[in-house]
Design an enzyme around this catalytic site. Structure first.
Site, mmCIF file in Angstrom:
data_model
loop_
_atom_site.group_PDB
_atom_site.id
_atom_site.type_symbol
_atom_site.label_atom_id
_atom_site.label_comp_id
_atom_site.label_asym_id
_atom_site.label_seq_id
_atom_site.Cartn_x
_atom_site.Cartn_y
_atom_site.Cartn_z
ATOM 1 N N LYS A 1 0.819 -1.215 0.000
ATOM 2 C CA LYS A 1 0.000 0.000 0.000
ATOM 3 C C LYS A 1 0.859 1.273 0.000
ATOM 4 O O LYS A 1 2.071 1.214 0.265
ATOM 5 C CB LYS A 1 -0.922 -0.030 1.215
ATOM 6 C CG LYS A 1 -1.936 -1.188 1.169
ATOM 7 C CD LYS A 1 -2.943 -1.056 2.295
ATOM 8 C CE LYS A 1 -3.971 -2.163 2.241
ATOM 9 N NZ LYS A 1 -5.012 -1.997 3.288
ATOM 10 N N TYR B 1 -12.530 -2.023 -3.654
ATOM 11 C CA TYR B 1 -13.007 -2.205 -2.274
ATOM 12 C C TYR B 1 -14.527 -2.084 -2.159
ATOM 13 O O TYR B 1 -15.028 -1.772 -1.080
ATOM 14 C CB TYR B 1 -12.321 -1.194 -1.358
ATOM 15 C CG TYR B 1 -10.905 -1.568 -0.965
ATOM 16 C CD1 TYR B 1 -10.658 -2.667 -0.143
ATOM 17 C CD2 TYR B 1 -9.812 -0.816 -1.381
ATOM 18 C CE1 TYR B 1 -9.367 -3.013 0.244
ATOM 19 C CE2 TYR B 1 -8.514 -1.161 -0.999
ATOM 20 C CZ TYR B 1 -8.308 -2.257 -0.182
ATOM 21 O OH TYR B 1 -7.034 -2.604 0.203
ATOM 22 N N ASN C 1 -2.041 0.259 6.482
ATOM 23 C CA ASN C 1 -1.547 -0.967 7.118
ATOM 24 C C ASN C 1 -0.622 -1.795 6.230
ATOM 25 O O ASN C 1 -0.610 -3.022 6.290
ATOM 26 C CB ASN C 1 -2.712 -1.789 7.684
ATOM 27 C CG ASN C 1 -3.659 -2.292 6.616
ATOM 28 O OD1 ASN C 1 -3.549 -1.910 5.457
ATOM 29 N ND2 ASN C 1 -4.582 -3.152 7.000
ATOM 30 N N HIS D 1 -2.245 -5.387 1.615
ATOM 31 C CA HIS D 1 -3.551 -6.046 1.529
ATOM 32 C C HIS D 1 -3.302 -7.532 1.311
ATOM 33 O O HIS D 1 -2.318 -7.914 0.688
ATOM 34 C CB HIS D 1 -4.336 -5.487 0.335
ATOM 35 C CG HIS D 1 -5.551 -6.296 0.001
ATOM 36 N ND1 HIS D 1 -6.722 -6.206 0.728
ATOM 37 C CD2 HIS D 1 -5.771 -7.257 -0.944
ATOM 38 C CE1 HIS D 1 -7.607 -7.060 0.223
ATOM 39 N NE2 HIS D 1 -7.052 -7.703 -0.784
ATOM 40 N N GLU E 1 -9.833 -10.637 -7.198
ATOM 41 C CA GLU E 1 -8.859 -9.543 -7.064
ATOM 42 C C GLU E 1 -7.718 -9.689 -8.072
ATOM 43 O O GLU E 1 -7.275 -8.691 -8.662
ATOM 44 C CB GLU E 1 -8.339 -9.513 -5.629
ATOM 45 C CG GLU E 1 -9.425 -9.097 -4.645
ATOM 46 C CD GLU E 1 -9.051 -9.257 -3.180
ATOM 47 O OE1 GLU E 1 -9.897 -8.951 -2.321
ATOM 48 O OE2 GLU E 1 -7.912 -9.684 -2.880
#
Ligand code: CMP
Length: 139
Positions: free
Chosen positions: A11, A51, A114, A117, A128
């Site tokens: 990320k 998302y 974070n 993913h 995905e």
């Protein structure tokens, strides 16, 4: 056990902190093969679509803004038991609750930023992976 896939993104926070290399090293050391990879920046529309299952959650707007705020690395990983093993390697969504030695414990800044993913099921891993990669980009 049969080999299967999971999907990951490094990320924007982890890219910004120059942690692409250390995170990929952890992934390889844990026995995952990289089947596909790209370095790119998501538009707000693309992040929102990726998302979409979280669209009714209070953090959806923040998540979409954040995931389109800078470049990410997207990758398809393969290994036996890939989804569960990768979730173990990355640790809890909230880095303050992640186990020692996990990618999020080592590299994540917050529950939103974070670091990585990881897919939560085999079905979502396929969805995905197909969102980011064509068959020609998978090896
Ligand atoms: P990820 O595994 O990419 O899947 C959904 C993401 O939503 C998750 O990681 C977090 O980055 C983010 N997220 C989950 N819960 C929260 C929260 N309470 N506040 C902000 N972001 C969250």
């Amino acid at each position: 056990m049969t080999t299967n896939i999971t999907f990951t993104m490094v990320k924007p926070d982890a890219v910004e902190a120059n942690n692409i290399g250390p995170i990929l090293a952890k992934i390889n050391q844990a026995g995952f093969k990289i089947e596909a990879m790209k370095y790119m920046r998501l538009s707000k529309e693309q992040a929102g679509q990726f998302y979409i299952i979280h669209k009714d959650r209070p953090f959806y707007g923040e998540l979409v803004e954040y995931m389109s705020s800078g470049p990410i690395v997207a990758a398809v990983l393969s290994k036996s038991n890939a989804v569960a093993d990768y979730r173990k390697l990355i640790g809890a969504t909230d880095p303050s609750k992640a186990e020692e030695g996990t990618i999020r414990k080592l590299f994540a800044k917050s529950i939103a930023a974070n670091a990585v993913h990881g897919s939560d099921s085999d079905e979502n891993a396929q969805i995905e992976a197909d969102f980011f990669f064509s068959k020609l980009e998978r090896f």
